[in-house]
Scaffold this motif. Sequence first.
Motif, PDB file in Angstrom:
ATOM      1  N   HIS A  36      -0.433   4.188  -5.239  1.00 47.21           N
ATOM      2  CA  HIS A  36       0.347   4.091  -3.961  1.00 47.21           C
ATOM      3  C   HIS A  36       0.609   5.173  -3.365  1.00 47.21           C
ATOM      4  CE1 HIS A  36       1.400  -0.162  -5.475  1.00 47.21           C
ATOM      5  NE2 HIS A  36       1.323   0.336  -6.472  1.00 47.21           N
ATOM      6  N   PHE A  37       0.545   4.964  -2.124  1.00 52.37           N
ATOM      7  CA  PHE A  37       0.852   6.270  -1.221  1.00 52.37           C
ATOM      8  C   PHE A  37       1.365   5.539   0.309  1.00 52.37           C
ATOM      9  CE2 PHE A  37      -3.554   4.288   0.576  1.00 52.37           C
ATOM     10  CZ  PHE A  37      -3.273   4.354   2.015  1.00 52.37           C
ATOM     11  N   GLN A  38       1.709   6.948   0.826  1.00 50.28           N
ATOM     12  CA  GLN A  38       2.445   6.551   2.283  1.00 50.28           C
ATOM     13  C   GLN A  38       1.884   7.664   3.216  1.00 50.28           C
ATOM     14  OE1 GLN A  38       6.312   5.026   2.645  1.00 50.28           O
ATOM     15  NE2 GLN A  38       6.944   6.341   4.373  1.00 50.28           N
ATOM     16  N   ILE A  39       1.545   7.254   4.516  1.00 49.76           N
ATOM     17  CA  ILE A  39       1.279   8.454   5.614  1.00 49.76           C
ATOM     18  C   ILE A  39       2.481   8.156   6.538  1.00 49.76           C
ATOM     19  CG2 ILE A  39      -0.420   8.619   7.679  1.00 49.76           C
ATOM     20  CD1 ILE A  39      -2.253   6.829   6.124  1.00 49.76           C
ATOM     21  N   LEU A  56     -10.293   1.610  -1.307  1.00 51.08           N
ATOM     22  CA  LEU A  56      -9.003   1.122  -0.665  1.00 51.08           C
ATOM     23  C   LEU A  56      -8.561  -0.443  -1.185  1.00 51.08           C
ATOM     24  CD1 LEU A  56      -9.385   1.769   3.295  1.00 51.08           C
ATOM     25  CD2 LEU A  56      -7.846   2.961   1.711  1.00 51.08           C
ATOM     26  N   GLY A  57      -7.467  -0.331  -1.331  1.00 54.19           N
ATOM     27  CA  GLY A  57      -6.826  -1.464  -1.821  1.00 54.19           C
ATOM     28  C   GLY A  57      -6.660  -2.557  -0.681  1.00 54.19           C
ATOM     29  N   ASP A  58      -6.040  -3.862  -0.743  1.00 55.97           N
ATOM     30  CA  ASP A  58      -6.053  -4.935   0.518  1.00 55.97           C
ATOM     31  C   ASP A  58      -4.706  -5.268   0.718  1.00 55.97           C
ATOM     32  OD1 ASP A  58      -5.062  -5.839  -2.249  1.00 55.97           O
ATOM     33  OD2 ASP A  58      -6.650  -7.548  -2.297  1.00 55.97           O
ATOM     34  N   GLU A  59      -3.723  -4.279   0.329  1.00 54.07           N
ATOM     35  CA  GLU A  59      -2.252  -4.607   0.850  1.00 54.07           C
ATOM     36  C   GLU A  59      -1.749  -3.316   1.847  1.00 54.07           C
ATOM     37  OE1 GLU A  59       0.187  -5.871  -2.435  1.00 54.07           O
ATOM     38  OE2 GLU A  59      -1.129  -7.366  -2.940  1.00 54.07           O
ATOM     39  N   PHE A  60      -1.635  -3.589   2.957  1.00 50.11           N
ATOM     40  CA  PHE A  60      -1.279  -2.359   3.742  1.00 50.11           C
ATOM     41  C   PHE A  60      -0.193  -2.824   4.668  1.00 50.11           C
ATOM     42  CE2 PHE A  60      -5.449  -1.216   2.685  1.00 50.11           C
ATOM     43  CZ  PHE A  60      -5.430  -0.029   2.326  1.00 50.11           C
ATOM     44  N   ILE A  71       2.240   4.194   7.363  1.00 44.52           N
ATOM     45  CA  ILE A  71       1.400   3.187   6.694  1.00 44.52           C
ATOM     46  C   ILE A  71       1.578   3.333   5.228  1.00 44.52           C
ATOM     47  CG2 ILE A  71      -1.066   2.376   6.177  1.00 44.52           C
ATOM     48  CD1 ILE A  71      -1.598   3.500   9.176  1.00 44.52           C
ATOM     49  N   SER A  72       1.786   2.322   4.546  1.00 46.07           N
ATOM     50  CA  SER A  72       2.002   2.207   3.174  1.00 46.07           C
ATOM     51  C   SER A  72       1.010   1.292   2.437  1.00 46.07           C
ATOM     52  CB  SER A  72       3.215   1.494   2.594  1.00 46.07           C
ATOM     53  OG  SER A  72       4.374   2.406   3.315  1.00 46.07           O
ATOM     54  N   GLY A  73       0.193   1.504   1.430  1.00 50.60           N
ATOM     55  CA  GLY A  73      -0.763   0.862   0.667  1.00 50.60           C
ATOM     56  C   GLY A  73      -1.139   1.450  -0.735  1.00 50.60           C
ATOM     57  N   TYR A  74      -2.132   1.052  -1.056  1.00 48.59           N
ATOM     58  CA  TYR A  74      -2.660   1.671  -2.341  1.00 48.59           C
ATOM     59  C   TYR A  74      -4.151   1.764  -2.414  1.00 48.59           C
ATOM     60  CZ  TYR A  74      -4.456  -2.927  -3.921  1.00 48.59           C
ATOM     61  OH  TYR A  74      -5.012  -4.265  -4.190  1.00 48.59           O
ATOM     62  N   ILE A  75      -4.625   2.852  -3.200  1.00 50.16           N
ATOM     63  CA  ILE A  75      -5.962   3.007  -3.686  1.00 50.16           C
ATOM     64  C   ILE A  75      -6.132   2.630  -5.075  1.00 50.16           C
ATOM     65  CG2 ILE A  75      -7.720   4.895  -3.816  1.00 50.16           C
ATOM     66  CD1 ILE A  75      -5.904   6.363  -1.968  1.00 50.16           C
ATOM     67  N   LEU A  76      -7.353   1.897  -5.220  1.00 57.36           N
ATOM     68  CA  LEU A  76      -7.652   1.341  -6.621  1.00 57.36           C
ATOM     69  C   LEU A  76      -8.372   2.505  -7.117  1.00 57.36           C
ATOM     70  CD1 LEU A  76      -7.014  -1.298  -7.703  1.00 57.36           C
ATOM     71  CD2 LEU A  76      -9.165  -2.146  -7.438  1.00 57.36           C
ATOM     72  N   VAL A  77      -7.881   2.795  -8.301  1.00 58.25           N
ATOM     73  CA  VAL A  77      -8.560   4.191  -9.123  1.00 58.25           C
ATOM     74  C   VAL A  77      -8.779   3.855 -10.579  1.00 58.25           C
ATOM     75  CG1 VAL A  77      -7.117   6.029  -7.556  1.00 58.25           C
ATOM     76  CG2 VAL A  77      -6.001   5.356  -9.547  1.00 58.25           C
ATOM     77  N   LEU A  78      -9.635   4.595 -11.177  1.00 60.35           N
ATOM     78  CA  LEU A  78      -9.896   4.550 -12.596  1.00 60.35           C
ATOM     79  C   LEU A  78      -9.436   5.717 -13.289  1.00 60.35           C
ATOM     80  CD1 LEU A  78     -11.573   2.393 -14.159  1.00 60.35           C
ATOM     81  CD2 LEU A  78     -13.674   3.616 -13.907  1.00 60.35           C
ATOM     82  N   GLY A  79      -8.668   5.570 -14.344  1.00 65.83           N
ATOM     83  CA  GLY A  79      -8.104   6.586 -14.968  1.00 65.83           C
ATOM     84  C   GLY A  79      -7.078   6.386 -16.052  1.00 65.83           C
ATOM     85  N   ASN A  80      -6.459   7.470 -16.548  1.00 65.48           N
ATOM     86  CA  ASN A  80      -5.564   7.510 -17.548  1.00 65.48           C
ATOM     87  C   ASN A  80      -3.947   7.673 -17.016  1.00 65.48           C
ATOM     88  OD1 ASN A  80      -8.200   8.498 -19.245  1.00 65.48           O
ATOM     89  ND2 ASN A  80      -7.162   6.875 -20.183  1.00 65.48           N
ATOM     90  N   LYS A  81      -3.057   6.994 -17.270  1.00 68.19           N
ATOM     91  CA  LYS A  81      -1.837   7.387 -16.712  1.00 68.19           C
ATOM     92  C   LYS A  81      -0.942   8.228 -17.871  1.00 68.19           C
ATOM     93  CE  LYS A  81       1.911   4.598 -14.862  1.00 68.19           C
ATOM     94  NZ  LYS A  81       2.676   3.354 -14.834  1.00 68.19           N
TER      95      LYS A  81
END
Lengths: 170, 175
Positions: free
Chosen positions: B48-51, B82-86, B127-137
């Motif tokens: 999740h991110f915010q600009i 890029l995700g699909d909810e902004f 702007i708030s939204g999310y980036i779909l990433v692949l990783g380990n939390k």
Amino acid sequence: MVNRMTNQTTPKKHRFNIIDKIVLVLIVAIAVSTFLLIDPFKWFYEEKIIEDRTVLYTVEIRGVTKKDSGSLSEGDEAILITKGADVGKIVKLTRLQSSLWQVNQNADQMIMMRNPEKDTVYITIEIACTYQEGVGYFINDRQLFVGENMKLKFTMFDATGECVSIMEKE
Amino acid sequence: MRKENVKKPKINLMDIVVILLILVCIGSIVLRAVATEEKYSQREYRLHFQIDEIKSSSFEYFDGHSGEIVKIKENGRVIGVLGDEFSRGVAIHTYTEDMEDGTKVEHKVPYPAPKGENGYSEEMCSISGYILVLGNKSNGGIFLDGTLYLEPDQTLEIVTEHITATIRITGVSEK
């Protein structure tokens, strides 16, 4: 090795035993597996589709004097300063009163300050570029991005503005 | 009685080189296998991110651009898609004031609430939204490919196919 009968030295013979063969096979097998895993020629056969396109990009230039703003007209050349000089054509012009966001006196709100002496000009430029799928649009190796500052040269003046829109020409 | 010479096994330089080479090769393959296994054990997360401060018209380059590749501007490293909810919110301007005693005080000042103007608008928004990433939390952040750690409050300059922006990471959640 010395031959006792003739007292002559004979060259030492290399013995190629089974261990050597196993080691060689092992090395070759490991080398081949590593090569296949790393795949060093991936870049060579990976398809990289680059197509020629025409885009319309809009640049917002703030604080333009009325004189400079008035010197612009549709159909004029607009040169984007990149590694080379890429000539585009102005296809649309929109002039608004110049404005600037500032912190208000109480420092609790941003307010818009207008300047009737100057213009904010939105210039839409048509230009030929290349498009790489999944990457974007390029003009002379420079990628076009909304939000990026661009240096432009017009007939009467030079200016730096922010790209606010990129659209492909239909 | 003639004493026969017992042939002592001699290890020469070549043997050592070959042994070392084999060890290096085996080591690399093991490392590679471990890395591959780790890669396959990675899961999809929402970063999740915010600009905080961006032109309102930029919103359209996030919304409706789901699936566009997101890279770090500095080195071109892909971090996800890029995700699909902004959502669009009130922009915040941050500035630092130098005080008389030499200290610095950070101020956060809001812009007027955006009306959602596009096109030739000077309106600002967040702007708030999310980036779909692949990783380990890990520890509230996320490791991408085991090499890049991203955590809340970190800022990143990103690029997509159309836009460049500075994002502030606000969290990581399950997909």
